[in-house]
Design an enzyme around this catalytic site. Structure first.
Site, mmCIF file in Angstrom:
data_model
loop_
_atom_site.group_PDB
_atom_site.id
_atom_site.type_symbol
_atom_site.label_atom_id
_atom_site.label_comp_id
_atom_site.label_asym_id
_atom_site.label_seq_id
_atom_site.Cartn_x
_atom_site.Cartn_y
_atom_site.Cartn_z
ATOM 1 N N HIS A 56 0.951 -1.107 -0.192
ATOM 2 C CA HIS A 56 -0.080 0.150 -0.090
ATOM 3 C C HIS A 56 0.925 1.210 -0.080
ATOM 4 O O HIS A 56 1.845 1.304 0.729
ATOM 5 C CB HIS A 56 -1.017 0.007 1.188
ATOM 6 C CG HIS A 56 -1.874 1.156 1.179
ATOM 7 N ND1 HIS A 56 -3.120 1.249 0.687
ATOM 8 C CD2 HIS A 56 -1.856 2.435 1.946
ATOM 9 C CE1 HIS A 56 -3.604 2.351 0.990
ATOM 10 N NE2 HIS A 56 -2.911 3.050 1.523
ATOM 11 N N ASP B 100 -14.584 2.758 7.336
ATOM 12 C CA ASP B 100 -13.706 3.530 6.978
ATOM 13 C C ASP B 100 -14.175 4.517 6.001
ATOM 14 O O ASP B 100 -13.698 5.758 5.603
ATOM 15 C CB ASP B 100 -12.391 2.966 6.342
ATOM 16 C CG ASP B 100 -11.333 3.697 5.716
ATOM 17 O OD1 ASP B 100 -10.954 4.498 6.517
ATOM 18 O OD2 ASP B 100 -11.175 3.601 4.500
ATOM 19 N N ARG C 80 -14.069 12.880 6.978
ATOM 20 C CA ARG C 80 -12.980 13.689 7.205
ATOM 21 C C ARG C 80 -12.328 14.695 6.251
ATOM 22 O O ARG C 80 -11.810 15.641 6.362
ATOM 23 C CB ARG C 80 -11.597 12.585 7.437
ATOM 24 C CG ARG C 80 -11.907 11.679 8.748
ATOM 25 C CD ARG C 80 -10.833 10.514 8.893
ATOM 26 N NE ARG C 80 -9.535 10.871 8.450
ATOM 27 C CZ ARG C 80 -8.528 10.233 7.969
ATOM 28 N NH1 ARG C 80 -9.003 8.715 7.462
ATOM 29 N NH2 ARG C 80 -7.210 10.271 7.729
ATOM 30 N N SER D 79 -7.153 4.016 8.984
ATOM 31 C CA SER D 79 -7.757 3.948 7.927
ATOM 32 C C SER D 79 -7.129 2.991 7.086
ATOM 33 O O SER D 79 -7.696 1.994 6.358
ATOM 34 C CB SER D 79 -7.879 5.397 7.183
ATOM 35 O OG SER D 79 -8.148 5.247 5.915
ATOM 36 N N LYS E 141 -8.290 -1.441 6.179
ATOM 37 C CA LYS E 141 -8.234 -2.144 5.166
ATOM 38 C C LYS E 141 -7.357 -3.173 4.563
ATOM 39 O O LYS E 141 -7.830 -4.248 3.980
ATOM 40 C CB LYS E 141 -8.352 -1.116 3.918
ATOM 41 C CG LYS E 141 -9.764 -0.039 3.786
ATOM 42 C CD LYS E 141 -9.455 1.151 2.800
ATOM 43 C CE LYS E 141 -8.639 1.966 3.248
ATOM 44 N NZ LYS E 141 -8.488 3.484 2.928
#
Ligand code: URA
Length: 444
Positions: A82, A161, A168, A183, A187
């Site tokens: 990620h 999320d 947010r 967050s 995931k």
């Protein structure tokens, strides 16, 4: 328990209990807590932070707010990666086939781009025929056939999320280490991989503007990952200028193919080999290679056609069309203009955020999540940090796709080219050379 007491506890800097966090996440997911109270708590978290235990509870509760993917059909250690976001980030299409060449199997769920950060799903959808909406039921067959699959993120993964992130975004509460870490990690944990490699970017084009903040975020995510029994590594990378030679969609995928054909930009090769090597290691496929030898082997395979062969298998297996020159693209970027150096000197910096915003205005990215994008739009950088330039030299070339309505004599184009010109700092002295990979932290 009630939400007002939870907001007050955090407002006065007290740590929240596991039960309070569970109550909050349940109330977010079933929509029983109104947005204004969620937003108030988010702002209190931004201002007063969270300790490791709170952060981990929040992450695990968010991960449990939806489905957990079951990757047992892979029959091997699975590694996910990620990036915390950047401009010109084309690392996923490079490391997937690279890791596959060592025998790793990769199941990758990716997002579409939003704001100035590009999305890997948009990049793959630039290849004609490539299916980025693979039904989950097809994953086992594709992993069995080609060892890799990439698809858009499903809405049932960490739904809390999605609700929190949307709030947010409009309440000034994105920039917070506990909120970003929970967050991302919720995931990744729900995604089901055994190990996670995080590309934590820092600089003008990243959430974390300084190396110190990037290290803080990386360490927070590594701790959460370990508490969730996932091996977790973080590679801190420079995002003080766009990564590589291009940003956009079709042109970035063309750059991916160039890189896999042995002509990669040095920053792209450095980041892809560092991340790829860590993924290979965590997947248990590093064999007897020492760390340095593994990096060298990754660099070799990235450019000598070995990773390219795997990449072409991935493209084919998801329906992408390949011709004699490589993958075919859905659009042909054509030049709309150039930005020139205003004086002699060296490129001192290229504000990646400004470049990202300009590329969104060109059509390459989205402001709202339902916006259509121009896959042919993008920017090619002919001069990067440290390069010497002379007045009038082309710093970068701007592209649009076939269906774009943007014209070079429009006010919008003028705004875009001005923004890009202002993103460049031209200095009299050659700037210090900066590495693209700043550090590697966490599990080996
Ligand atoms: N990416 C995410 O998924 N979440 C954040 O909060 C920031 C970046």
């Amino acid at each position: 328990m009630n939400i007002v007491d939870i907001i007050l506890d955090k407002r006065y800097g007290r740590a929240l209990s596991y039960e309070q966090i569970m109550y909050f996440v349940d109330g977010v997911t079933d929509r029983s807590i109104p947005d204004y109270q969620i937003s108030a708590l988010l702002m209190a978290i931004v201002l007063n932070g969270m300790d490791e235990r709170e952060m981990t509870s929040l992450t695990l509760e968010m991960a449990d707010s939806g489905e957990h993917a079951d990757l047992s059909y892979v029959g091997d250690i699975t590694v996910d990666k990620h990036s915390t976001g950047g401009v010109g980030d084309k690392i996923t299409p490079l490391v997937m086939p690279l890791c596959r060449s060592f025998g790793a199997k990769i199941v990758k769920l990716s997002g579409r781009g939003l704001g100035f950060t590009g999305g890997t799903v948009d990049k793959f959808s630039s290849i004609r025929g490539f299916n980025v909406d693979v039904p989950k039921t097809d994953f086992p067959r594709l992993v069995n056939e080609c060892g890799m699959v990439i698809s858009g993120q499903t809405p049932d993964l960490a739904p809390a999320d999605k609700i929190l992130y949307a709030l947010r975004d409009v309440t000034g509460t994105v920039d917070s280490i506990p909120l970003i870490a929970s967050s991302i990690m919720s995931k990744k944990i729900a995604g089901g991989a055994d190990a996670i490699v995080l590309d934590v970017t820092c600089g003008s084009g990243a959430f974390m503007q300084t190396e110190e903040r990037a290290r803080e975020l990386a360490n927070a995510m590594i701790k959460i990952g370990r508490l969730a029994q996932k091996k977790t590594s973080a590679v801190i990378t420079d995002m003080d200028q766009p990564l590589g030679r291009t940003c956009g969609n079709v042109i970035e995928m063309e750059e991916v193919y160039e890189t896999l054909s042995g002509n990669g930009a040095s920053d792209v090769v450095e980041v892809a080999t560092a991340i790829g090597a860590r993924m290979v290691k965590l997947a248990g496929k590093a064999g007897d290679y020492s760390d340095d030898d593994l990096i060298n082997e990754c660099r070799l395979r990235l450019g000598n056609g070995v990773a390219r062969d795997e990449y072409l298998k991935l493209v084919r297996s998801q329906g992408g069309i390949i011709n004699d020159n490589g993958p075919e693209y859905v659009d042909r970027p054509h030049v709309i203009g150039e930005v020139k150096a205003p004086r002699d000197g060296f490129v001192g910096a290229i504000r990646a955020d400004e470049i990202g915003h300009a590329s969104v205005l060109l059509g390459a990215g989205r402001i709202r999540k339902d916006d259509a994008i121009d896959l042919g739009a993008g920017i090619r950088f002919l001069a990067k940090r440290g390069d010497e330039v002379h007045k009038g030299d082309t710093l970068c070339v701007l592209y649009i796709g076939n269906n774009s309505s943007l014209t070079p004599d429009s006010e919008k184009y003028e705004e875009i080219s001005e923004r890009i010109a202002n993103a460049y700092t031209i200095t009299a002295d050659k700037p210090e050379v900066k590495r693209s990979v700043i550090d590697v932290l966490g599990d080996q």
